[in-house]
Design a protein around this motif. Structure first.
Motif, PDB file in Angstrom:
ATOM      1  N   MET A 106       3.957  -6.870  -4.906  1.00 51.01           N
ATOM      2  CA  MET A 106       5.325  -7.015  -4.551  1.00 51.01           C
ATOM      3  C   MET A 106       5.851  -7.590  -3.349  1.00 51.01           C
ATOM      4  O   MET A 106       6.694  -8.121  -3.038  1.00 51.01           O
ATOM      5  N   ALA A 107       4.730  -7.387  -2.495  1.00 52.56           N
ATOM      6  CA  ALA A 107       5.010  -8.210  -1.018  1.00 52.56           C
ATOM      7  C   ALA A 107       5.108  -9.727  -1.295  1.00 52.56           C
ATOM      8  O   ALA A 107       6.083 -10.222  -0.757  1.00 52.56           O
ATOM      9  N   LEU A 108       4.425 -10.230  -2.104  1.00 56.36           N
ATOM     10  CA  LEU A 108       4.651 -11.673  -2.638  1.00 56.36           C
ATOM     11  C   LEU A 108       5.880 -11.808  -3.140  1.00 56.36           C
ATOM     12  O   LEU A 108       6.628 -12.852  -2.635  1.00 56.36           O
ATOM     13  N   LEU A 109       6.196 -11.017  -4.221  1.00 58.62           N
ATOM     14  CA  LEU A 109       7.541 -11.136  -4.716  1.00 58.62           C
ATOM     15  C   LEU A 109       8.786 -11.037  -3.575  1.00 58.62           C
ATOM     16  O   LEU A 109       9.762 -11.785  -3.406  1.00 58.62           O
ATOM     17  N   ILE A 110       8.393 -10.114  -2.697  1.00 55.13           N
ATOM     18  CA  ILE A 110       9.772  -9.719  -1.733  1.00 55.13           C
ATOM     19  C   ILE A 110       9.750 -11.237  -0.642  1.00 55.13           C
ATOM     20  O   ILE A 110      10.739 -11.503  -0.310  1.00 55.13           O
ATOM     21  N   ILE A 111       8.337 -11.401  -0.232  1.00 58.38           N
ATOM     22  CA  ILE A 111       8.447 -12.611   0.501  1.00 58.38           C
ATOM     23  C   ILE A 111       9.156 -13.934  -0.266  1.00 58.38           C
ATOM     24  O   ILE A 111       9.687 -14.528   0.418  1.00 58.38           O
ATOM     25  N   VAL A 144       5.718  -1.913   1.594  1.00 59.02           N
ATOM     26  CA  VAL A 144       5.739  -3.265   1.806  1.00 59.02           C
ATOM     27  C   VAL A 144       6.397  -3.602   2.675  1.00 59.02           C
ATOM     28  O   VAL A 144       6.237  -4.297   3.735  1.00 59.02           O
ATOM     29  N   VAL A 145       7.755  -2.765   3.036  1.00 57.55           N
ATOM     30  CA  VAL A 145       8.679  -3.195   4.092  1.00 57.55           C
ATOM     31  C   VAL A 145       8.251  -2.602   5.435  1.00 57.55           C
ATOM     32  O   VAL A 145       7.920  -3.219   6.697  1.00 57.55           O
ATOM     33  N   LEU A 146       7.418  -1.403   5.272  1.00 51.61           N
ATOM     34  CA  LEU A 146       6.654  -0.759   6.640  1.00 51.61           C
ATOM     35  C   LEU A 146       5.324  -1.952   7.030  1.00 51.61           C
ATOM     36  O   LEU A 146       5.513  -1.869   8.290  1.00 51.61           O
ATOM     37  N   GLY A 147       4.907  -2.585   6.082  1.00 47.75           N
ATOM     38  CA  GLY A 147       3.930  -3.384   6.466  1.00 47.75           C
ATOM     39  C   GLY A 147       4.340  -4.726   7.167  1.00 47.75           C
ATOM     40  O   GLY A 147       3.717  -5.578   7.489  1.00 47.75           O
ATOM     41  N   GLY A 148       5.687  -4.625   7.300  1.00 39.04           N
ATOM     42  CA  GLY A 148       6.360  -5.947   8.079  1.00 39.04           C
ATOM     43  C   GLY A 148       6.884  -7.027   7.469  1.00 39.04           C
ATOM     44  O   GLY A 148       7.302  -8.113   7.746  1.00 39.04           O
ATOM     45  N   VAL A 149       6.711  -6.923   5.981  1.00 38.53           N
ATOM     46  CA  VAL A 149       7.407  -7.863   5.092  1.00 38.53           C
ATOM     47  C   VAL A 149       8.984  -7.947   5.133  1.00 38.53           C
ATOM     48  O   VAL A 149       9.681  -6.683   5.050  1.00 38.53           O
ATOM     49  N   SER A 150       9.420  -9.048   5.408  1.00 36.97           N
ATOM     50  CA  SER A 150      11.003  -8.901   5.523  1.00 36.97           C
ATOM     51  C   SER A 150      11.588  -8.921   4.178  1.00 36.97           C
ATOM     52  O   SER A 150      11.144  -9.466   3.157  1.00 36.97           O
ATOM     53  N   ILE A 151      12.444  -7.637   3.970  1.00 38.19           N
ATOM     54  CA  ILE A 151      13.064  -7.418   2.847  1.00 38.19           C
ATOM     55  C   ILE A 151      14.038  -8.711   2.320  1.00 38.19           C
ATOM     56  O   ILE A 151      14.558  -8.721   1.084  1.00 38.19           O
ATOM     57  N   LEU A 152      14.326  -9.600   3.473  1.00 40.27           N
ATOM     58  CA  LEU A 152      15.258 -10.690   3.111  1.00 40.27           C
ATOM     59  C   LEU A 152      14.587 -11.959   2.516  1.00 40.27           C
ATOM     60  O   LEU A 152      14.999 -12.974   2.211  1.00 40.27           O
ATOM     61  N   GLY A 153      13.037 -11.590   2.619  1.00 39.73           N
ATOM     62  CA  GLY A 153      12.240 -12.603   2.277  1.00 39.73           C
ATOM     63  C   GLY A 153      11.792 -13.639   3.191  1.00 39.73           C
ATOM     64  O   GLY A 153      12.316 -13.910   4.355  1.00 39.73           O
ATOM     65  N   GLY A 154      10.530 -14.454   2.985  1.00 35.66           N
ATOM     66  CA  GLY A 154      10.199 -15.263   3.965  1.00 35.66           C
ATOM     67  C   GLY A 154       9.259 -15.119   4.966  1.00 35.66           C
ATOM     68  O   GLY A 154       8.539 -15.830   5.358  1.00 35.66           O
ATOM     69  N   ALA A 155       9.110 -13.856   5.314  1.00 39.61           N
ATOM     70  CA  ALA A 155       7.907 -13.585   6.200  1.00 39.61           C
ATOM     71  C   ALA A 155       7.238 -12.100   5.874  1.00 39.61           C
ATOM     72  O   ALA A 155       7.685 -11.214   4.996  1.00 39.61           O
ATOM     73  N   GLY A 156       6.105 -12.202   6.466  1.00 39.66           N
ATOM     74  CA  GLY A 156       5.082 -10.989   6.081  1.00 39.66           C
ATOM     75  C   GLY A 156       3.796 -11.274   5.933  1.00 39.66           C
ATOM     76  O   GLY A 156       3.199 -12.142   5.584  1.00 39.66           O
ATOM     77  N   THR A 157       2.736 -10.293   5.897  1.00 36.39           N
ATOM     78  CA  THR A 157       1.238 -10.536   5.779  1.00 36.39           C
ATOM     79  C   THR A 157       0.589  -9.421   5.089  1.00 36.39           C
ATOM     80  O   THR A 157       1.246  -8.256   4.596  1.00 36.39           O
ATOM     81  N   ILE A 158      -0.401  -9.682   4.348  1.00 34.45           N
ATOM     82  CA  ILE A 158      -1.014  -8.853   3.399  1.00 34.45           C
ATOM     83  C   ILE A 158      -1.721  -7.531   4.329  1.00 34.45           C
ATOM     84  O   ILE A 158      -1.701  -6.501   4.087  1.00 34.45           O
ATOM     85  N   VAL A 159      -2.318  -8.316   5.556  1.00 37.14           N
ATOM     86  CA  VAL A 159      -2.821  -7.063   6.662  1.00 37.14           C
ATOM     87  C   VAL A 159      -1.936  -6.121   6.851  1.00 37.14           C
ATOM     88  O   VAL A 159      -2.303  -4.856   7.063  1.00 37.14           O
ATOM     89  N   GLY A 160      -0.625  -6.622   7.421  1.00 37.92           N
ATOM     90  CA  GLY A 160       0.419  -5.413   7.251  1.00 37.92           C
ATOM     91  C   GLY A 160       0.570  -4.301   6.311  1.00 37.92           C
ATOM     92  O   GLY A 160       0.674  -3.274   6.525  1.00 37.92           O
TER      93      GLY A 160
END
Lengths: 337, 330
Positions: A74-79, A269-285
């Protein structure tokens, strides 16, 4: 560009940690989150004498391993600027398919294959609607969410499937080594695979570019729709894997299985720092966020807090973690002015 | 464009009429005025919720917390009614609208002031409001015998052949129609969703329009809270769970663009009635009620496909038209 791409325009209105001082914040987001995890860990061990126990902690991991495996995809999808709200419904359908197969006398390998195949098929269906027909993923997956779970309800009604073979229980109840469960080891392996996929491959770079600027991505020769289709496939596959683990752990299937998980996965996913608007975030988060959520729910559980009250904490966690950086930025901007 | 929209609503209306005629071949009295009034009454709450949702969606937002708002408000007024039987019904209704509007305002403020994406805000408040319902009630139910006769009875009272519940829905339809077409706020919702940047240049406060849309949606959800509890004569934590999706579905079916700026009140009402007719027809044509979820799922997906085709016919930038072609070669 059939999907109306209004989001990038709004991104200018809502600068999402893209400026230089904000980039530093992003760099420290995982660190901050890790600090929160440590604090929760300490608070938990003070609040309950049963918390600091290897087996209890091992049990606690079951709170998040299945959700986290979906959260990576989901993180990849949201990114990439899309979302899949049908993941929990895919679990229900995959679990129902496996339960149905059990009645037909299918053995454990067949069951796993059916679970994964159902997940892939659902992901392909979502991917077809979003990537090929170019429909907005939020509405599409709200639709497929009731479709997939609806099929489970048609098959099962108010009944339940059970009688899974004994060796099928390994995926949700087995231990690889000492207190490390099969699910936990699988979770670590999946985290590693997704971490490499997102941060060390061309595919991962494409995901970021698409999320930041789909038009630029297209003009750079990135097969945008194909990448999105693959991401939906991946999310479906991970939901299938989660379905295998959850079904194996519970040993039964009801159509209401994993109800509401899509929210918890998105929160993670969002708590992990992935931007809900896309384009930013990491798996570690996302990994740390999984631990944070698992620790919070497990700690509250030890304190006898009912599940629905826990969901208040999860909801607050979601809003506060998004609001805090924004407020912090406002305060900093105000003090500068 | 207006013609297209009109056609679409006409088409949807014809489909609904066709469905009713089709179902009446299986059950003689399905198309009888009494049964149609019944279906309308059954759909009233969905119509009210969907209209609130529509105003939010017009501004390019989404309110997934409407059902949780409904549950909380319904529980709050039911508990008040049970604890203080002397409270006049009018006060309770005003309270329901007020509490709902307040919960909506929380969503609106988070979207307006902090500019958090609406889907995230309302996914969060959805669980928070539902959880608050549990905290408020302690998990207990409020049952019919604890509620006052007027609390339960007034929405059922017949006026000119229709229950008051139906009349409330009709008033809300007219009111929202008036707000959207005849007030500056209504026009600003279309502008804010259709093109936020242009709207801002035209002097429209997009954030404020979104905030007010959420307040309106919350107020209507609060009103629905009372109506729901009164109609089903019971209040518990899980009432109307998942109903937010039905309200979104009614909009999507009714031709409201999820990207904002496009949609009419008539379309949304027809979208809600479409779902209402299906829901009432399933037992008649002998399909398990468990199939309803899958059917609304299929309908939502089909409606989205249909909407996307309808919206695509509008004027487009040439470059964007060419873009998919270049992608095929890539």
């Amino acid at each position: 560009m059939s999907i109306r791409k209004m989001e990038p325009r709004e991104k200018r209105v809502i600068p999402d940690r893209l400026g230089t001082p904000l980039r530093r914040l992003l760099g420290s987001w995982e660190v901050l989150l890790f600090g929160v995890a440590v604090l929760i860990f300490i608070a938990n061990s003070l609040a309950s004498p049963y918390f600091l126990d290897a087996w209890n902690l091992s049990d606690a991991t079951f709170n998040f391993t299945e959700k986290a495996m979906i959260a990576f995809a989901m993180a990849l999808l949201i990114i990439a600027g899309e979302i899949d709200l049908s993941v929990a419904a895919i679990i229900a359908l995959a679990s129902t398919a496996m339960g149905y197969a059990v009645q037909m006398g299918v053995g454990t390998p067949g069951l796993v294959a059916i679970g994964l195949a159902t997940g892939l098929a659902c992901g392909a269906f979502n991917g077809f609607l979003v990537a090929v027909l170019r429909l907005p993923s939020i509405v599409v997956t709200i639709g497929t969410m009731s479709l997939f779970r609806g099929i489970s309800y048609i098959v099962l009604g108010d009944q339940a499937f059970g009688k899974y073979p004994a060796d099928f229980a390994y995926f949700g109840q087995g231990y690889v080594f000492w207190v490390f469960s099969f699910e936990f080891v699988l979770f670590l392996a999946v985290a590693l695979v997704f971490g490499i996929l997102l941060h060390r491959t061309n595919f991962g770079r494409h995901v970021y570019v698409i999320g930041n600027n789909p038009l630029a991505a297209r003009f750079s020769g990135i097969p945008v729709e194909r990448v999105k289709f693959i991401l939906f496939l991946l999310t479906g596959l991970m939901s299938g894997i989660a379905a295998v683990c959850l079904t194996s752990r519970l040993g039964s299937t009801r159509p209401s299985i994993a109800q509401g998980w899509e929210l918890e996965v998105v929160t993670m996913v969002v708590l992990g720092g992935v931007s809900i608007l896309g384009g930013a975030g990491t798996i570690v988060g996302v990994v740390i966020a999984a631990f944070v959520m698992g620790l919070v729910t497990f700690g509250l559980g030890l304190l006898n807090v009912p599940g629905i009250v826990m969901s208040i904490f999860i909801g607050l966690l979601l809003i506060v973690t998004i609001a805090l950086p924004i407020i912090a930025r406002r305060v900093r901007d105000a003090s500068k002015a | 464009m207006r013609n297209l929209l009109k056609n679409r609503e006409l088409l949807l209306g014809l489909i609904i009429v066709g469905m009713i005629l089709g179902f009446s071949t299986r059950a003689d009295n399905f198309a009888s005025p009494g049964n149609l009034a019944n279906i309308f009454n059954d759909t009233s709450i969905l119509i009210i919720l969907a209209l609130g949702q529509m105003v939010v969606v017009l501004t390019k937002s989404i309110d997934l917390s409407v059902a949780a708002n409904l549950a909380f408000t319904g529980m709050a007024v039911a508990m008040l009614d049970a604890a203080y039987p002397g409270l006049p019904l009018a006060l309770l209704v005003v309270l329901a609208i007020g509490i709902g509007a307040m919960l909506g305002a929380i969503n609106g403020l988070l979207v307006w002031i902090l500019q958090i994406p609406p889907i995230v805000v309302t996914l969060g408040t959805l669980t928070i409001y539902r959880g608050m319902t549990f905290v408020l009630s302690g998990g207990a139910w409020v049952n019919a015998h604890q509620m006052q006769p007027d609390f339960l009875g007034i929405p059922r009272m017949l006026v000119l052949g229709l229950p008051i519940l139906s009349w409330v829905a009709i008033v809300v339809v007219i009111l929202v129609g008036f707000i959207l077409t005849r007030t500056p706020f209504g026009r600003s919702t279309y502008a804010a969703g259709g093109n936020p940047v242009a709207a801002a240049y035209a002097g429209i406060d997009v954030g404020r329009a979104r905030f007010l849309a959420f307040v309106l949606s919350g107020a209507l959800a609060g009103l629905s809270g009372y109506l729901w509890v009164s109609r089903y004569a019971v209040a518990y934590v899980d009432i109307a769970i998942g109903f937010e999706l039905d309200s979104v579905a009614a909009n999507v079916i009714g031709g409201v663009s999820i990207a904002g700026g496009i949609g009419t009140v008539i379309g949304t009402v027809l979208g809600a009635l479409f779902l209402g007719v299906i829901k009432n027809a399933l037992p008649v044509i002998g399909i398990s009620p468990f199939a309803q979820m899958a059917i609304s799922g299929i309908v939502i997906v089909l409606a989205v496909v249909f909407n996307a085709r309808a919206e695509r016919r509008k004027g487009r930038i040439i470059l964007r038209d060419r873009a998919p072609a270049s992608e095929v070669s890539a």
